[in-house]
Enzyme design. Structure first.
Site, PDB file in Angstrom:
ATOM      1  N   LYS A  54       0.898  -1.205   0.022  1.00  0.00           N
ATOM      2  CA  LYS A  54       0.137  -0.053   0.085  1.00  0.00           C
ATOM      3  C   LYS A  54       0.919   1.353   0.034  1.00  0.00           C
ATOM      4  O   LYS A  54       0.455   2.103  -0.778  1.00  0.00           O
ATOM      5  CB  LYS A  54      -0.789  -0.034   1.109  1.00  0.00           C
ATOM      6  CG  LYS A  54      -2.126  -1.009   1.086  1.00  0.00           C
ATOM      7  CD  LYS A  54      -2.829  -1.039   2.352  1.00  0.00           C
ATOM      8  CE  LYS A  54      -3.872  -2.224   2.551  1.00  0.00           C
ATOM      9  NZ  LYS A  54      -4.548  -2.684   3.614  1.00  0.00           N
ATOM     10  N   GLN A  98      -5.025  -1.441   9.599  1.00  0.00           N
ATOM     11  CA  GLN A  98      -4.936  -2.816   9.027  1.00  0.00           C
ATOM     12  C   GLN A  98      -5.720  -3.723  10.162  1.00  0.00           C
ATOM     13  O   GLN A  98      -5.367  -3.871  11.345  1.00  0.00           O
ATOM     14  CB  GLN A  98      -3.404  -3.215   8.782  1.00  0.00           C
ATOM     15  CG  GLN A  98      -3.296  -4.336   8.299  1.00  0.00           C
ATOM     16  CD  GLN A  98      -3.721  -4.554   6.641  1.00  0.00           C
ATOM     17  OE1 GLN A  98      -3.685  -3.410   6.133  1.00  0.00           O
ATOM     18  NE2 GLN A  98      -3.939  -5.730   6.018  1.00  0.00           N
ATOM     19  N   ASP A 121     -11.689   2.787   4.044  1.00  0.00           N
ATOM     20  CA  ASP A 121     -11.920   1.484   3.984  1.00  0.00           C
ATOM     21  C   ASP A 121     -13.388   1.320   3.773  1.00  0.00           C
ATOM     22  O   ASP A 121     -14.060   0.268   3.595  1.00  0.00           O
ATOM     23  CB  ASP A 121     -11.508   0.642   5.337  1.00  0.00           C
ATOM     24  CG  ASP A 121     -10.187  -0.313   5.283  1.00  0.00           C
ATOM     25  OD1 ASP A 121     -10.330  -0.797   4.099  1.00  0.00           O
ATOM     26  OD2 ASP A 121      -9.381  -0.294   5.972  1.00  0.00           O
TER      27      ASP A 121
HETATM   28  N1  GUN Z   1      -7.075  -6.695   6.146  1.00  0.00           N
HETATM   29  C1  GUN Z   1      -7.178  -7.383   5.193  1.00  0.00           C
HETATM   30  N2  GUN Z   1      -7.891  -6.675   4.431  1.00  0.00           N
HETATM   31  C2  GUN Z   1      -8.204  -5.473   4.684  1.00  0.00           C
HETATM   32  C3  GUN Z   1      -8.671  -4.241   4.069  1.00  0.00           C
HETATM   33  O1  GUN Z   1      -9.263  -4.244   3.132  1.00  0.00           O
HETATM   34  N3  GUN Z   1      -8.695  -3.315   5.264  1.00  0.00           N
HETATM   35  C4  GUN Z   1      -8.183  -3.274   6.522  1.00  0.00           C
HETATM   36  N4  GUN Z   1      -8.211  -2.234   7.334  1.00  0.00           N
HETATM   37  N5  GUN Z   1      -7.633  -4.395   6.678  1.00  0.00           N
HETATM   38  C5  GUN Z   1      -7.492  -5.405   6.022  1.00  0.00           C
END
Ligand code: GUN
Length: 300
Positions: A54, A98, A121
């Site tokens: 990311k 996350q 998100d």
């Molecule tokens: N962990 C795995 N996929 C995601 C996601 O799309 N967002 C977040 N915040 N954590 C994750």
């Protein structure tokens, strides 16, 4: 019939290019740099890989990337204090915590501490409610990516029969609302659904998001249907030598590709779209925060 393969990797690269063009214009026309803060608590290896990826792509599209890595034993209060600082920071337009969080933390409490306007998100309860009532919201990245691919492949989705297999908060439920918003007739299936294969067989659009390797078989698919496979499952691959593994989706790709009109592969389908949509959401959040017109084609 052999299905057309929907190339999510190439599509995601095009989305990131669009985002980068908008970011460049925001900088030159308004002196604004969109910023994304990612918070990682603990050392889960898979999460570390996602967060690194990311950060790299955030910088590639010209945005500012703020990474906050906290020890696994960080207190919930300290995490909430950090979120408070990020909420108040004008250089931060998007915040992602996350998941999963360590067991001693209440994920709902933490997610709902994020300013909904920065919740890229789309997991904050306000955004869930806005999406569920057809109002402008931040939309969860994976379902948004699926929607973009469907619109790109099919044009209008109006009147299509869509079946979503899986009822998670992250994919199944928001996918239901997005498809309904595009005037599909939507059925959501789950582990208790009776005659699942028969229900899926009625679908013009199948979204498989159950987390069960290769569960959706080719003879469940209506000829010509569009199949979006959200699953990412690691399975043993003895054909690659003892102890080796490979990634498969929730759809049995080989049999489904014989029947479907179009299908996303795993890997290289929905997966790359998730980060591309995270960047698109950060751009959208930045435009909204500054009272600027939102980019077209990058939101629901
Ligand atoms: N962990 C795995 N996929 C995601 C996601 O799309 N967002 C977040 N915040 N954590 C994750």
């Amino acid at each position: 019939m052999t299905a057309q393969i929907i190339d999510g990797k190439a599509f995601a690269a095009r989305v990131r290019e669009q985002v980068a063009d908008h970011v460049s214009a925001l900088k030159s026309d308004h002196g604004i740099t969109p910023g994304l803060a990612v918070v990682l608590v603990g050392e889960d290896p898979a999460s570390q890989v996602y967060v690194r990826s990311k950060g790299k792509m955030t910088i590639e599209v010209g945005m500012a990337s703020f990474e906050h890595k906290l020890d696994a034993d960080t207190s919930e209060a300290d995490l909430l204090a950090l979120i408070g600082r990020l909420n108040a920071d004008p250089a931060v337009h998007g915040i992602l915590v996350q998941l999963p969080l360590p067991d001693h933390m209440n994920s709902d409490l933490v997610i709902n501490a994020i300013d909904p306007a920065k919740d890229v998100d789309g997991f904050h309860i306000s955004n869930v409610g806005l999406l569920g009532t057809g109002q402008k919201s931040m939309v969860p990245c994976t379902p948004l990516g699926c929607l973009m691919m469907l619109r790109d492949h099919l044009g209008s989705l109006s009147g299509k029969d869509a079946v979503v297999v899986g009822r998670s908060n992250i994919v199944g439920k928001p996918m239901f609302h997005l498809l309904l918003g595009d005037s599909c007739t939507v059925t959501v299936c789950h582990s208790r659904t009776k005659d699942l294969a028969d229900v899926v067989r009625r679908a013009d659009i199948v979204i498989a998001a159950v987390g069960r390797p290769q569960m959706v078989k080719g003879d469940w698919i209506k000829p010509g249907a569009t199949v979006i496979d959200v699953g990412i499952n690691r399975v043993d691959a003895p054909e690659k030598g003892a102890g080796n593994t490979r990634l498969v989706g929730d759809v049995d790709f080989d049999s489904a590709a014989q029947v479907a009109g179009a299908i996303t592969p795993v890997p290289g389908g929905v997966g790359p779209m998730t980060i591309a949509c995270l960047l698109a959401n950060t751009l959208t959040a930045c435009c909204r925060a500054n009272g600027l017109r939102e980019p077209e084609g990058l939101t629901a």
